[in-house]
Enzyme design. Structure first.
Site, PDB file in Angstrom:
ATOM      1  N   GLN A  63      -8.717  -8.686   8.009  1.00 18.92           N
ATOM      2  CA  GLN A  63      -7.735  -7.729   8.402  1.00 18.92           C
ATOM      3  C   GLN A  63      -6.715  -7.543   7.373  1.00 18.92           C
ATOM      4  O   GLN A  63      -5.769  -6.688   7.552  1.00 18.92           O
ATOM      5  CB  GLN A  63      -7.280  -8.533   9.684  1.00 18.92           C
ATOM      6  CG  GLN A  63      -8.232  -8.676  10.646  1.00 18.92           C
ATOM      7  CD  GLN A  63      -7.573  -9.460  11.769  1.00 18.92           C
ATOM      8  OE1 GLN A  63      -7.080  -9.032  12.640  1.00 18.92           O
ATOM      9  NE2 GLN A  63      -7.905 -10.687  11.806  1.00 18.92           N
ATOM     10  N   ASP A  66      -4.520  -5.792   1.446  1.00  9.44           N
ATOM     11  CA  ASP A  66      -3.875  -5.838  -0.035  1.00  9.44           C
ATOM     12  C   ASP A  66      -4.717  -5.607  -0.990  1.00  9.44           C
ATOM     13  O   ASP A  66      -4.393  -5.725  -2.137  1.00  9.44           O
ATOM     14  CB  ASP A  66      -3.069  -7.156  -0.207  1.00  9.44           C
ATOM     15  CG  ASP A  66      -3.904  -8.419   0.328  1.00  9.44           C
ATOM     16  OD1 ASP A  66      -5.108  -8.286   0.277  1.00  9.44           O
ATOM     17  OD2 ASP A  66      -3.422  -9.224   0.781  1.00  9.44           O
ATOM     18  N   HIS A  83      -8.422  -3.011   8.898  1.00 11.19           N
ATOM     19  CA  HIS A  83      -6.993  -2.624   9.064  1.00 11.19           C
ATOM     20  C   HIS A  83      -6.863  -1.596   7.896  1.00 11.19           C
ATOM     21  O   HIS A  83      -5.820  -1.108   7.530  1.00 11.19           O
ATOM     22  CB  HIS A  83      -6.129  -3.505   9.203  1.00 11.19           C
ATOM     23  CG  HIS A  83      -6.310  -4.262  10.417  1.00 11.19           C
ATOM     24  ND1 HIS A  83      -5.605  -5.360  10.797  1.00 11.19           N
ATOM     25  CD2 HIS A  83      -7.036  -3.959  11.771  1.00 11.19           C
ATOM     26  CE1 HIS A  83      -5.769  -5.684  12.059  1.00 11.19           C
ATOM     27  NE2 HIS A  83      -6.566  -4.889  12.752  1.00 11.19           N
ATOM     28  N   CYS A  91      -4.877  11.835   4.568  1.00 10.49           N
ATOM     29  CA  CYS A  91      -4.331  12.978   5.099  1.00 10.49           C
ATOM     30  C   CYS A  91      -4.347  13.002   6.696  1.00 10.49           C
ATOM     31  O   CYS A  91      -5.876  12.700   7.044  1.00 10.49           O
ATOM     32  CB  CYS A  91      -4.443  14.194   4.681  1.00 10.49           C
ATOM     33  SG  CYS A  91      -4.083  15.694   5.631  1.00 10.49           S
ATOM     34  N   CYS A  94      -6.413  16.641   7.728  1.00 13.68           N
ATOM     35  CA  CYS A  94      -7.704  17.107   7.297  1.00 13.68           C
ATOM     36  C   CYS A  94      -8.473  15.798   6.823  1.00 13.68           C
ATOM     37  O   CYS A  94      -9.675  15.976   6.741  1.00 13.68           O
ATOM     38  CB  CYS A  94      -7.610  18.011   6.157  1.00 13.68           C
ATOM     39  SG  CYS A  94      -7.207  17.199   4.585  1.00 13.68           S
ATOM     40  N   CYS A 116       0.009  16.769   1.954  1.00 14.44           N
ATOM     41  CA  CYS A 116      -1.633  16.974   1.700  1.00 14.44           C
ATOM     42  C   CYS A 116      -1.719  18.293   0.771  1.00 14.44           C
ATOM     43  O   CYS A 116      -1.119  19.326   0.894  1.00 14.44           O
ATOM     44  CB  CYS A 116      -2.620  16.929   2.638  1.00 14.44           C
ATOM     45  SG  CYS A 116      -4.250  17.259   2.265  1.00 14.44           S
ATOM     46  N   THR A 157      -6.940 -16.975  10.434  1.00 12.08           N
ATOM     47  CA  THR A 157      -6.640 -16.103  11.448  1.00 12.08           C
ATOM     48  C   THR A 157      -6.386 -16.983  12.664  1.00 12.08           C
ATOM     49  O   THR A 157      -7.182 -17.663  13.061  1.00 12.08           O
ATOM     50  CB  THR A 157      -7.687 -15.002  11.491  1.00 12.08           C
ATOM     51  OG1 THR A 157      -7.151 -14.268  12.742  1.00 12.08           O
ATOM     52  CG2 THR A 157      -8.930 -15.445  11.471  1.00 12.08           C
ATOM     53  N   SER A 158      -5.513 -16.369  13.475  1.00 13.94           N
ATOM     54  CA  SER A 158      -5.274 -16.991  14.816  1.00 13.94           C
ATOM     55  C   SER A 158      -6.387 -16.630  15.916  1.00 13.94           C
ATOM     56  O   SER A 158      -6.581 -17.234  16.823  1.00 13.94           O
ATOM     57  CB  SER A 158      -3.785 -16.520  15.395  1.00 13.94           C
ATOM     58  OG  SER A 158      -3.712 -15.204  15.682  1.00 13.94           O
ATOM     59  N   ILE A 200      -5.656 -23.340   3.044  1.00 16.13           N
ATOM     60  CA  ILE A 200      -6.887 -22.585   2.532  1.00 16.13           C
ATOM     61  C   ILE A 200      -7.015 -22.745   0.915  1.00 16.13           C
ATOM     62  O   ILE A 200      -8.213 -22.922   0.527  1.00 16.13           O
ATOM     63  CB  ILE A 200      -6.694 -20.935   3.021  1.00 16.13           C
ATOM     64  CG1 ILE A 200      -6.712 -20.855   4.456  1.00 16.13           C
ATOM     65  CG2 ILE A 200      -7.991 -20.450   2.394  1.00 16.13           C
ATOM     66  CD1 ILE A 200      -6.409 -19.558   4.845  1.00 16.13           C
TER      67      ILE A 200
END
Length: 216
Positions: A63, A66, A83, A91, A94, A116, A157-158, A200
């Site tokens: 998700q 970056d 995401h 754009c 288009c 664009c 992640t929750s 982590i």
């Protein structure tokens, strides 16, 4: 953050972005100094790269926007960015897509709300804002990867945001073992084969090191 700067919420809402040129101008100014441009992968990212080097990584569903997994060394074709990514521009008229830095260079040259160059439509980072739907093909790819997994590791992640959190029960229902690694409890801890707490960047490399020691 939104209490200190109420306009910040509008920057993350597609309705305001489309309707208000000033919101778009502020968004482009904020993108010039986005932390993603200087962020570096940490030990957790590098541990996931090591999984891929060992031939153990089938897919990486994220998700995050970056691009740090790719910067760390994960193959782009294995990364499923649910995401979107801040490193690309799209754009909204288009569908043209291009590199973010090229459009930011236009902003640096004085275009406060670049449009664009193909159709004149509104440009935006290729990320999912509030009010925008996820891309069905990306979600389908994530669910398919989960259904094919032997082991699914949910990291940091929750597991409260759907449909992405649904990859965990999807994998479980297909026979995969589930490991959940998160600092706080999640609603899906009960279906996990193992639940791990801790940082982590410390825990994931330590697990891989233990696997090395156990290998014949």
């Amino acid at each position: 953050m939104w209490t200190k700067d109420p306009q910040a919420e509008k920057l993350s809402d597609i309705r305001y972005y489309l309707a208000d040129p000033e919101i778009r101008r502020k968004s482009w100014r904020s993108r010039l100094a986005h932390p993603a441009w200087t962020a570096r992968p940490n030990a957790g990212h590098e541990a996931i790269v090591e999984l891929e080097r060992r031939g153990k990584l089938h897919a990486l569903i994220t998700q995050n926007i970056d691009g740090l997994h790719q910067k760390a060394g994960n193959a782009a074709e294995r990364v499923i960015e649910v995401h979107g990514t801040v490193h690309a521009v799209v754009c909204l008229s288009c569908g043209w897509k291009g590199p973010m830095q090229a459009t930011l260079e236009r902003v640096r040259r004085g275009e406060s709300d670049p449009s664009c160059e193909c159709c004149g439509g509104i440009l935006k980072s290729d990320t999912i804002s509030f009010g925008q739907s996820l891309v069905p093909e990306v979600v389908d790819r994530a669910m398919s990867a989960a259904a094919e997994a032997d082991l699914l590791i949910s990291i940091g992640t929750s597991l409260q945001v759907y449909p992405v959190a649904g990859v965990v029960p999807a994998a479980k229902n297909s026979g995969a073992r589930i490991v959940i690694m998160n600092a706080q409890p999640t609603p899906l801890d009960g279906i996990a084969d193992a639940v791990l707490r801790g940082a982590i960047g410390e825990t994931l490399p330590r697990i891989l090191g233990s696997a090395d020691a156990a290998a014949p």
